[in-house]
Design a protein around this motif. Structure first.
Motif, PDB file in Angstrom:
ATOM      1  N   LEU A 193      -1.910   8.049 -10.913  1.00  0.00           N
ATOM      2  CA  LEU A 193      -1.959   6.780 -11.634  1.00  0.00           C
ATOM      3  C   LEU A 193      -3.090   5.883 -11.150  1.00  0.00           C
ATOM      4  O   LEU A 193      -3.467   4.942 -11.834  1.00  0.00           O
ATOM      5  CB  LEU A 193      -0.619   6.049 -11.488  1.00  0.00           C
ATOM      6  CG  LEU A 193       0.616   6.805 -11.981  1.00  0.00           C
ATOM      7  CD1 LEU A 193       1.880   5.992 -11.713  1.00  0.00           C
ATOM      8  CD2 LEU A 193       0.488   7.140 -13.467  1.00  0.00           C
ATOM      9  N   GLU A 194      -3.584   6.132  -9.936  1.00  0.00           N
ATOM     10  CA  GLU A 194      -4.677   5.345  -9.362  1.00  0.00           C
ATOM     11  C   GLU A 194      -5.583   6.274  -8.573  1.00  0.00           C
ATOM     12  O   GLU A 194      -5.133   7.319  -8.079  1.00  0.00           O
ATOM     13  CB  GLU A 194      -4.137   4.250  -8.427  1.00  0.00           C
ATOM     14  CG  GLU A 194      -3.428   3.119  -9.108  1.00  0.00           C
ATOM     15  CD  GLU A 194      -3.119   1.982  -8.133  1.00  0.00           C
ATOM     16  OE1 GLU A 194      -3.824   1.878  -7.108  1.00  0.00           O
ATOM     17  OE2 GLU A 194      -2.182   1.218  -8.410  1.00  0.00           O
ATOM     18  N   ARG A 214       0.829  -1.211   0.000  1.00  0.00           N
ATOM     19  CA  ARG A 214       0.000   0.000   0.000  1.00  0.00           C
ATOM     20  C   ARG A 214       0.863   1.261   0.000  1.00  0.00           C
ATOM     21  O   ARG A 214       0.439   2.323  -0.454  1.00  0.00           O
ATOM     22  CB  ARG A 214      -0.939  -0.008   1.216  1.00  0.00           C
ATOM     23  CG  ARG A 214      -1.968   1.111   1.195  1.00  0.00           C
ATOM     24  CD  ARG A 214      -2.907   1.040   2.387  1.00  0.00           C
ATOM     25  NE  ARG A 214      -3.826   2.170   2.386  1.00  0.00           N
ATOM     26  CZ  ARG A 214      -4.995   2.201   1.771  1.00  0.00           C
ATOM     27  NH1 ARG A 214      -5.398   1.136   1.112  1.00  0.00           N
ATOM     28  NH2 ARG A 214      -5.756   3.274   1.810  1.00  0.00           N
ATOM     29  N   ARG A 268       1.293   2.235  -3.387  1.00  0.00           N
ATOM     30  CA  ARG A 268       0.013   2.742  -3.894  1.00  0.00           C
ATOM     31  C   ARG A 268      -0.184   4.216  -3.540  1.00  0.00           C
ATOM     32  O   ARG A 268      -0.732   4.976  -4.334  1.00  0.00           O
ATOM     33  CB  ARG A 268      -1.143   1.903  -3.347  1.00  0.00           C
ATOM     34  CG  ARG A 268      -2.456   2.179  -4.038  1.00  0.00           C
ATOM     35  CD  ARG A 268      -3.598   1.290  -3.555  1.00  0.00           C
ATOM     36  NE  ARG A 268      -4.762   1.434  -4.416  1.00  0.00           N
ATOM     37  CZ  ARG A 268      -5.581   2.469  -4.381  1.00  0.00           C
ATOM     38  NH1 ARG A 268      -5.370   3.451  -3.516  1.00  0.00           N
ATOM     39  NH2 ARG A 268      -6.603   2.549  -5.211  1.00  0.00           N
ATOM     40  N   ARG A 314       1.524   6.126  -6.151  1.00  0.00           N
ATOM     41  CA  ARG A 314       0.813   6.057  -7.423  1.00  0.00           C
ATOM     42  C   ARG A 314      -0.402   6.981  -7.413  1.00  0.00           C
ATOM     43  O   ARG A 314      -0.706   7.633  -8.417  1.00  0.00           O
ATOM     44  CB  ARG A 314       0.380   4.608  -7.713  1.00  0.00           C
ATOM     45  CG  ARG A 314       1.524   3.686  -8.067  1.00  0.00           C
ATOM     46  CD  ARG A 314       1.038   2.435  -8.773  1.00  0.00           C
ATOM     47  NE  ARG A 314       0.221   1.610  -7.907  1.00  0.00           N
ATOM     48  CZ  ARG A 314       0.705   0.665  -7.096  1.00  0.00           C
ATOM     49  NH1 ARG A 314       2.008   0.441  -7.054  1.00  0.00           N
ATOM     50  NH2 ARG A 314      -0.098  -0.038  -6.334  1.00  0.00           N
ATOM     51  N   VAL A 315      -1.082   7.046  -6.278  1.00  0.00           N
ATOM     52  CA  VAL A 315      -2.217   7.970  -6.147  1.00  0.00           C
ATOM     53  C   VAL A 315      -1.743   9.405  -6.296  1.00  0.00           C
ATOM     54  O   VAL A 315      -2.349  10.219  -7.000  1.00  0.00           O
ATOM     55  CB  VAL A 315      -2.917   7.762  -4.789  1.00  0.00           C
ATOM     56  CG1 VAL A 315      -3.918   8.886  -4.520  1.00  0.00           C
ATOM     57  CG2 VAL A 315      -3.619   6.408  -4.750  1.00  0.00           C
ATOM     58  N   GLU A 373      -7.970   5.811  -2.184  1.00  0.00           N
ATOM     59  CA  GLU A 373      -8.872   4.903  -1.475  1.00  0.00           C
ATOM     60  C   GLU A 373      -8.589   4.990   0.021  1.00  0.00           C
ATOM     61  O   GLU A 373      -7.462   4.742   0.464  1.00  0.00           O
ATOM     62  CB  GLU A 373      -8.672   3.471  -1.969  1.00  0.00           C
ATOM     63  CG  GLU A 373      -9.566   2.450  -1.305  1.00  0.00           C
ATOM     64  CD  GLU A 373      -9.305   1.056  -1.819  1.00  0.00           C
ATOM     65  OE1 GLU A 373      -9.255   0.126  -1.000  1.00  0.00           O
ATOM     66  OE2 GLU A 373      -9.121   0.893  -3.048  1.00  0.00           O
TER      67      GLU A 373
END
Length: 342
Positions: free
Chosen positions: A267-268, A256, A259, A262-263, A271
């Protein structure tokens, strides 16, 4: 409110779930300033030097008792800069409350006796192997001072649990396994990893960081695969090299971290993690300001009132009533959530 029923049972609420009658966890900023100059933090830039005083705590003892506070974490800034810290611990020891110290570790050797006596456990900041740690802290011999401090506390109380927390960012993302190795070398009981906060106004940021500062601390698209490779190496080799449980996070939680970056790079989609912090905890700053967590706006101040009154005032109740964790922009970008279970 999109919060599951299982979480509701843990909040310690009355019939109105936004009125809290228990508060298991409290974070207290014992000192407003810090003795490091970390590249990813702005706390050290404050021009004010405020401490959370014993007198302020003593005014809250009855409220703390009524709320059933079980665990108090002293943070900051650097808590060991507060000359009244041993007295703060003594007051809370009488209440049978678990006490945790979050520290840079630079002053551990100097205050080893007070720390060993006053706290149940410690969490120290560790940014990497020696050279990387010193570079990120921007303090000469920071790693050596940390190592000596841990040894001094362990000499007095060998069974005390001391773990490290590493904030992953551009300066150390290539050295995750080496960071765990450094924690083992120091004699720590474990290490945890979390992504750097790039988006909030917490930690003495009057405004959120500009793009230039985010780029300086965050990762680029080209650096992401290297981070993911280092996370995979940590997952693959960590338990074998350091033993089960030494690395606090599960493989999913470690992944995570990537991640989050990436957020940040778009890119994502963001969440939100599972979190019940506003219903089970509070953050008290050195001047008495109270927040529901590190990242959300203040809901009051302890000046001339009680903790019970602040966490249940109209502003605090409205905040909890309207907070939808999965859709809240701050929650979706959170790097340090709490999912407390009694």
């Amino acid at each position: 409110m999109a919060v599951n029923a299982e979480m509701s049972s843990l909040r310690g609420c009355t019939e109105d779930r936004n009125i809290l009658d228990t508060l298991p966890v409290v974070v207290v900023y014992a000192h407003s300033s810090c003795n490091c100059r970390c590249v990813m933090c702005d706390i050290w830039k404050t021009r004010e030097s405020k401490i959370f005083e014993v007198a302020a705590l003593e005014r809250q003892v009855h409220s703390i008792r009524r709320l059933g506070v079980r665990w108090i974490v002293f943070s900051g800034g650097e808590p060991l800069l507060n000359p009244e810290l041993p007295q703060l611990c003594a007051v809370l020891r009488k209440e049978g409350i678990r006490l945790t110290l979050l520290s840079t570790g630079l002053l551990l050797k100097k205050h080893a006796c007070d720390v060993a006596i006053g706290f149940d456990d410690l969490i120290v900041s560790l940014d990497g192997p020696p050279e990387i740690h010193d570079r990120i802290r921007r303090v000469d011999r920071a790693f050596v001072l940390l190592q000596e401090g841990v040894a001094s506390v362990k000499d007095i109380r060998p069974d005390v649990r001391i773990t490290a927390r590493c904030t992953v960012q551009k300066g150390n993302y290539r050295y995750l396994l080496e960071t765990a190795g450094a924690a083992k070398l120091i004699g720590l009981n474990g290490v945890s990893f979390l992504a750097v906060d790039l988006t909030s106004a917490a930690f003495n940021r009057p405004l959120t960081w500009p793009v230039s500062r985010k780029t300086e601390i965050g990762l680029s698209i080209e650096e992401l695969p290297v981070l993911e490779e280092n996370i995979d190496t940590l997952i693959r080799c960590g338990e074998q090299q350091f033993g089960s449980g030494f690395i606090a996070e599960s493989p999913d939680k470690l992944r995570r971290i990537a991640r989050h970056f990436r957020v940040q790079l778009g890119l994502e989609p963001a969440e939100a993690p599972v979190c019940n912090a506003p219903w089970v905890s509070a953050v008290i700053e050195a001047d008495g300001t109270v927040r529901p967590c590190f990242f959300h706006r203040a809901v009051g101040n302890l000046r001339n009132t009680t903790l019970e009154a602040v966490i249940n005032n109209p502003a605090a109740q409205e905040f909890r009533a309207t907070l939808d964790v999965p859709t809240n922009d701050i929650c979706k970008k959170c790097v340090c959530s709490l999912n407390y279970r009694a």
